[in-house]
Design a protein around this motif. Structure first.
Motif: not given
Length: 88
Positions: A30-33, A61-64, A72-75
């Motif tokens: 759900a958008g969360t690591l 580095r936004r590697a995840f 989308v960006p992840v939390e």
């Protein structure tokens, strides 16, 4: 008897290849690591040394986002708590 070798993965933080036993699997829920230490959660996973240095490098580095193919960006909250809690 032949020895079975452990699979090798690359840490998304430091980019070093190492055995999966030394790495923490991370998945997106759900958008969360979310950390997956037992390696049983479904979905694409990324591997990370469970250290603050590798976590910071991966976030910088936004590697995840790239490794997990997220558009989308992840939390990183739960993952950060898991890694930083384990290293203190």
């Amino acid at each position: 008897m032949a020895e079975t070798s452990n699979p090798v993965r690359t840490c998304v933080g430091c980019r070093k290849k190492t055995s999966v036993d030394d790495l923490l699997r991370v998945v997106v829920v759900a958008g969360t690591l979310v950390p997956d230490p037992r390696r049983i959660l479904p979905g694409r996973g990324a591997s990370l040394h469970p250290t603050a240095e590798c976590l910071r490098a991966a976030e910088r580095r936004r590697a995840f986002q790239r490794a997990l193919r997220s558009s989308v960006p992840v939390e990183a909250g739960p993952l950060r708590e898991h890694v930083l809690g384990a290293s203190s």
